[in-house]
Design a protein around this motif. Structure first.
Motif, short mmCIF file in Angstrom:
data_model
loop_
_atom_site.label_atom_id
_atom_site.label_comp_id
_atom_site.label_asym_id
_atom_site.label_seq_id
_atom_site.Cartn_x
_atom_site.Cartn_y
_atom_site.Cartn_z
N TYR A 78 0.84 -1.21 0.00
CA TYR A 78 0.00 0.00 0.00
C TYR A 78 0.87 1.26 0.00
O TYR A 78 0.64 2.19 -0.77
N ASN A 81 2.93 1.66 -3.41
CA ASN A 81 2.08 2.11 -4.52
C ASN A 81 1.69 3.57 -4.36
O ASN A 81 1.73 4.34 -5.32
N PRO A 89 -5.99 7.91 -7.97
CA PRO A 89 -7.05 7.69 -6.98
C PRO A 89 -7.12 6.27 -6.42
O PRO A 89 -7.39 6.09 -5.23
N ARG A 90 -6.86 5.26 -7.23
CA ARG A 90 -7.02 3.89 -6.73
C ARG A 90 -5.99 3.53 -5.67
O ARG A 90 -6.21 2.62 -4.88
N TYR A 91 -4.86 4.23 -5.63
CA TYR A 91 -3.86 3.96 -4.60
C TYR A 91 -4.10 4.80 -3.33
O TYR A 91 -3.45 4.60 -2.32
N ARG A 92 -5.04 5.72 -3.41
CA ARG A 92 -5.33 6.58 -2.27
C ARG A 92 -6.40 5.98 -1.36
O ARG A 92 -6.68 6.51 -0.30
N LYS A 93 -7.00 4.87 -1.79
CA LYS A 93 -8.05 4.22 -1.00
C LYS A 93 -7.70 2.76 -0.77
O LYS A 93 -7.22 2.07 -1.67
N TYR A 95 -9.80 -0.46 0.52
CA TYR A 95 -11.13 -0.93 0.87
C TYR A 95 -11.05 -2.03 1.93
O TYR A 95 -10.43 -3.07 1.73
N ASN A 98 -12.43 -5.56 1.15
CA ASN A 98 -11.67 -6.35 0.18
C ASN A 98 -11.12 -7.60 0.87
O ASN A 98 -10.63 -7.53 2.00
N GLU A 128 -8.88 6.28 3.37
CA GLU A 128 -8.53 7.19 2.28
C GLU A 128 -7.34 8.03 2.71
O GLU A 128 -7.34 8.63 3.79
#
Length: 140
Positions: A78, A81, A89-93, A95, A98, A128
């Motif tokens: 995490y 990345n 954006p996808r590396y800033r969250k 989940y 998951n 986030e």
């Protein structure tokens, strides 16, 4: 395996050189007088570093070594990345619903504190990353 070992040695040597260079830079900048604004930023950075140290201590002392190893690899991914792609954006969250997170990170004592210390904010079903302070990225 020998190639991996050679590559690991090269990576370690490069990291040590970067750390040494950073230390030299800090030594040079430490000799200059600090303005009042800098002392406040320094205090915030010390507080963030303390939070990160506490979270790491909690992780290492309260989890089984095999679970920690697996979870730490995921936490590292995490961070890696995000640090390489802070505007994606996808590396800033992250989940929390998951499966990878649930199995590898979700059950680790101290994982949420670790993510918070790095600048992640816990939301309903995800963390986030937020650039709330200038030194947040340096924590990664």
């Amino acid at each position: 395996d020998e190639k991996d070992s050679d590559q690991d040695s090269k990576n370690t040597a490069q990291e040590e050189k970067e750390i040494k260079d950073d230390d030299e830079d800090k030594t040079e900048s430490d000799s200059t007088p600090a303005a009042d604004d800098n002392s406040e930023e320094s205090s915030d950075m010390n507080q963030n570093s303390k939070g990160l140290e506490d979270a790491l201590r909690t992780l290492s002392q309260n989890n089984e070594s095999e679970e920690l190893k697996i979870g730490a690899q995921m936490l590292y991914l995490y961070c890696k990345n995000l640090s390489k792609n802070p505007t994606v954006p996808r590396y800033r969250k992250i989940y929390t619903n998951n499966n990878s997170f649930k199995k590898k990170v979700g059950n680790l004592v101290g994982a949420k504190d670790f993510l918070s210390a790095l600048g992640f904010v816990e939301r309903t079903n995800f963390f986030e990353w937020s650039e709330t302070s200038p030194d947040t990225k340096s924590q990664l």
